[in-house]
Design a protein around this motif. Sequence first.
Motif, PDB file in Angstrom:
ATOM      1  N   GLU A 130       0.839  -1.190   0.000  1.00 40.01           N
ATOM      2  CA  GLU A 130       0.000   0.000   0.000  1.00 40.01           C
ATOM      3  C   GLU A 130       0.881   1.249   0.000  1.00 40.01           C
ATOM      4  OE1 GLU A 130      -3.755   1.883   2.547  1.00 40.01           O
ATOM      5  OE2 GLU A 130      -2.666   0.117   3.277  1.00 40.01           O
ATOM      6  N   GLY A 131       0.543   2.201  -0.863  1.00 40.39           N
ATOM      7  CA  GLY A 131       1.298   3.440  -0.939  1.00 40.39           C
ATOM      8  C   GLY A 131       2.404   3.438  -1.969  1.00 40.39           C
ATOM      9  N   GLU A 132       2.760   2.276  -2.521  1.00 41.46           N
ATOM     10  CA  GLU A 132       3.791   2.214  -3.545  1.00 41.46           C
ATOM     11  C   GLU A 132       3.210   2.558  -4.918  1.00 41.46           C
ATOM     12  OE1 GLU A 132       7.325  -0.717  -2.646  1.00 41.46           O
ATOM     13  OE2 GLU A 132       5.451  -1.849  -2.767  1.00 41.46           O
ATOM     14  N   THR A 133       4.091   2.884  -5.845  1.00 41.30           N
ATOM     15  CA  THR A 133       3.712   3.175  -7.223  1.00 41.30           C
ATOM     16  C   THR A 133       4.331   2.139  -8.144  1.00 41.30           C
ATOM     17  OG1 THR A 133       3.550   5.559  -6.814  1.00 41.30           O
ATOM     18  CG2 THR A 133       3.859   4.862  -9.103  1.00 41.30           C
ATOM     19  N   ALA A 134       3.522   1.577  -9.005  1.00 40.80           N
ATOM     20  CA  ALA A 134       4.031   0.640 -10.012  1.00 40.80           C
ATOM     21  C   ALA A 134       4.447   1.418 -11.245  1.00 40.80           C
ATOM     22  CB  ALA A 134       2.959  -0.383 -10.369  1.00 40.80           C
ATOM     23  N   VAL A 135       5.471   0.943 -11.910  1.00 43.86           N
ATOM     24  CA  VAL A 135       5.909   1.534 -13.171  1.00 43.86           C
ATOM     25  C   VAL A 135       5.846   0.455 -14.248  1.00 43.86           C
ATOM     26  CG1 VAL A 135       7.744   2.685 -14.434  1.00 43.86           C
ATOM     27  CG2 VAL A 135       7.400   3.196 -12.005  1.00 43.86           C
ATOM     28  N   ASP A 161      10.707   3.716 -25.806  1.00 46.76           N
ATOM     29  CA  ASP A 161      10.731   3.303 -24.405  1.00 46.76           C
ATOM     30  C   ASP A 161       9.938   4.317 -23.597  1.00 46.76           C
ATOM     31  OD1 ASP A 161      11.350   2.350 -21.885  1.00 46.76           O
ATOM     32  OD2 ASP A 161      13.445   1.961 -22.370  1.00 46.76           O
ATOM     33  N   GLN A 162       8.865   3.871 -22.992  1.00 45.66           N
ATOM     34  CA  GLN A 162       7.989   4.795 -22.282  1.00 45.66           C
ATOM     35  C   GLN A 162       7.575   4.207 -20.943  1.00 45.66           C
ATOM     36  OE1 GLN A 162       4.850   6.328 -24.719  1.00 45.66           O
ATOM     37  NE2 GLN A 162       3.736   7.292 -23.033  1.00 45.66           N
ATOM     38  N   ALA A 163       7.724   5.000 -19.876  1.00 44.76           N
ATOM     39  CA  ALA A 163       7.368   4.565 -18.526  1.00 44.76           C
ATOM     40  C   ALA A 163       5.993   5.111 -18.157  1.00 44.76           C
ATOM     41  CB  ALA A 163       8.410   5.040 -17.521  1.00 44.76           C
ATOM     42  N   ILE A 164       5.163   4.218 -17.599  1.00 44.05           N
ATOM     43  CA  ILE A 164       3.817   4.604 -17.156  1.00 44.05           C
ATOM     44  C   ILE A 164       3.745   4.377 -15.651  1.00 44.05           C
ATOM     45  CG2 ILE A 164       1.356   4.111 -17.354  1.00 44.05           C
ATOM     46  CD1 ILE A 164       2.081   2.842 -20.151  1.00 44.05           C
ATOM     47  N   SER A 165       3.666   5.447 -14.888  1.00 46.09           N
ATOM     48  CA  SER A 165       3.549   5.332 -13.433  1.00 46.09           C
ATOM     49  C   SER A 165       2.094   5.135 -13.067  1.00 46.09           C
ATOM     50  CB  SER A 165       4.107   6.585 -12.752  1.00 46.09           C
ATOM     51  OG  SER A 165       5.490   6.706 -12.990  1.00 46.09           O
ATOM     52  N   PHE A 166       1.871   4.229 -12.121  1.00 44.57           N
ATOM     53  CA  PHE A 166       0.493   3.900 -11.753  1.00 44.57           C
ATOM     54  C   PHE A 166       0.369   3.780 -10.248  1.00 44.57           C
ATOM     55  CE2 PHE A 166      -2.739   0.543 -10.892  1.00 44.57           C
ATOM     56  CZ  PHE A 166      -3.856   1.281 -11.246  1.00 44.57           C
ATOM     57  N   ALA A 167      -0.400   4.697  -9.671  1.00 41.92           N
ATOM     58  CA  ALA A 167      -0.779   4.628  -8.260  1.00 41.92           C
ATOM     59  C   ALA A 167      -2.253   4.249  -8.224  1.00 41.92           C
ATOM     60  CB  ALA A 167      -0.551   5.964  -7.568  1.00 41.92           C
ATOM     61  N   PRO A 168      -2.593   3.104  -7.685  1.00 42.76           N
ATOM     62  CA  PRO A 168      -3.964   2.600  -7.813  1.00 42.76           C
ATOM     63  C   PRO A 168      -4.956   3.402  -6.972  1.00 42.76           C
ATOM     64  CG  PRO A 168      -2.752   1.244  -6.274  1.00 42.76           C
ATOM     65  CD  PRO A 168      -1.760   2.214  -6.855  1.00 42.76           C
ATOM     66  N   PRO A 169      -6.222   3.428  -7.401  1.00 45.56           N
ATOM     67  CA  PRO A 169      -7.256   4.101  -6.605  1.00 45.56           C
ATOM     68  C   PRO A 169      -7.565   3.364  -5.305  1.00 45.56           C
ATOM     69  CG  PRO A 169      -8.248   2.957  -8.466  1.00 45.56           C
ATOM     70  CD  PRO A 169      -6.766   2.870  -8.649  1.00 45.56           C
TER      71      PRO A 169
END
Length: 447
Positions: free
Chosen positions: A40-45, A82-90
Amino acid sequence: MQFKTTILAALLVTLSWGSVQAAKSQYTLSVNHADGIYAEGETAVFQVRRDEAAIGDSAEYRIWQNRWDTITTQPLDSQLDDQAISFAPPELGWFRCSVRLPDVKRPAAEAGVVFGTDKFQPAHPAPEDFDAFWAAQKERLAASPASPVIEPLTPEQFELEAKNPDHRNKINRIAERFTYANVEIPCLDVEPVRGYYSAPKDAAPGSSPAIILFHAAGVNGGWCRSSLVQTLSYAEKYNAIVIDINAHGMLNGQPQSYYDELAKGELKDYRYLGNQSRDDFYFLGMFLRLMRAIDFLCAQPEWDGQHLIAYGISQGGGQVIAAAGLDERVSAAVAIVPGLCDISGDASGWPGLGKVEAGTPEGDAIVNTMRYFDAVYFSARVKADMLLSVGLIDTTCPPPGIFAAYNQLPSPKRIISVPNQGHHQMSVPTAQLRREYEGFIMEHLKK
């Protein structure tokens, strides 16, 4: 995410898995945690890479929650390789990212992530009489003992099982040191246990571990039938007595037409047969057979009385968890992308409820039936060492149900989580996965 590796603690296996992509895709998609697991609280890339030849092409990424709930859809920059997508879930849960191409249904690349694995719990409590129901089934079996019929293969069976020249050579080589035969065991008023049995020749009493093998769902595919070469291979690898049973009590080594007729006839949509009642549900017979097969193994004089290992994939993985929950003699188990996990949950495990809607009288009856056969409740009763695996883009046996089952296990346990693999990919284990499964069994046999 870190886990303490005490004997009763969960150990999450993190492996350096390469990106897996659609055949001939010009895109790959990976995540910044090798196991796809986040706190919880982490961001996936999500890291999207495209071949040079695809630069300039239109593509988008889509992030889903659970199976098909869209979180967002955005275009990819067509000029970047090469593209990074940061994702912080709802919220905590299971999410997938897919690279999509115009007018192409299948994703060009896909990866999954899970936030807060401890969050996943059964959608419903276990029935109050869960233990009483299964105790009654065991009493029925005990009150009707059965004598197994062990017979040699017919020439026709052998020719079908040894049709592949490599299989024939392997069977003949292993058969120099191991016996093999058909086994059939009557099982109350349902189809008997049927499968192949193998044992070391001239094994001393009490000298051999035992292994029971279960198969994935289906009727007429090669993956759902007992396999002579597989039976002998496991017997040789672990110097064990082995029984390889199919889920339905089908005859071994029959022409393809036999299995096709069953699939079109009495076993069509078997996963929903009788699902309005726990006493009529098809899986009751399947679980009675697995209990009868365990009794058979434990009655063999060669069994060492200590090591009994259950191994299965998909539907067979669900059977593995049920076997370990129903019988304390199962000492270790490998459940690969197991089905039957949180069957009526939001991301329901196979077989689900079919076309019936939850909340309707018919749906409620099915949910109540399924609760007696759900791996999440058997998990809570397991005493065996357990190894589970999960693919984070698996929509057939989705991660929420598997983690819900995993979280109920009170016994020593491990789980392998693979971000870029779906159900089929996980069901045909890579060499790396096989080494993990084999290593787990080997370590258990040293105990």
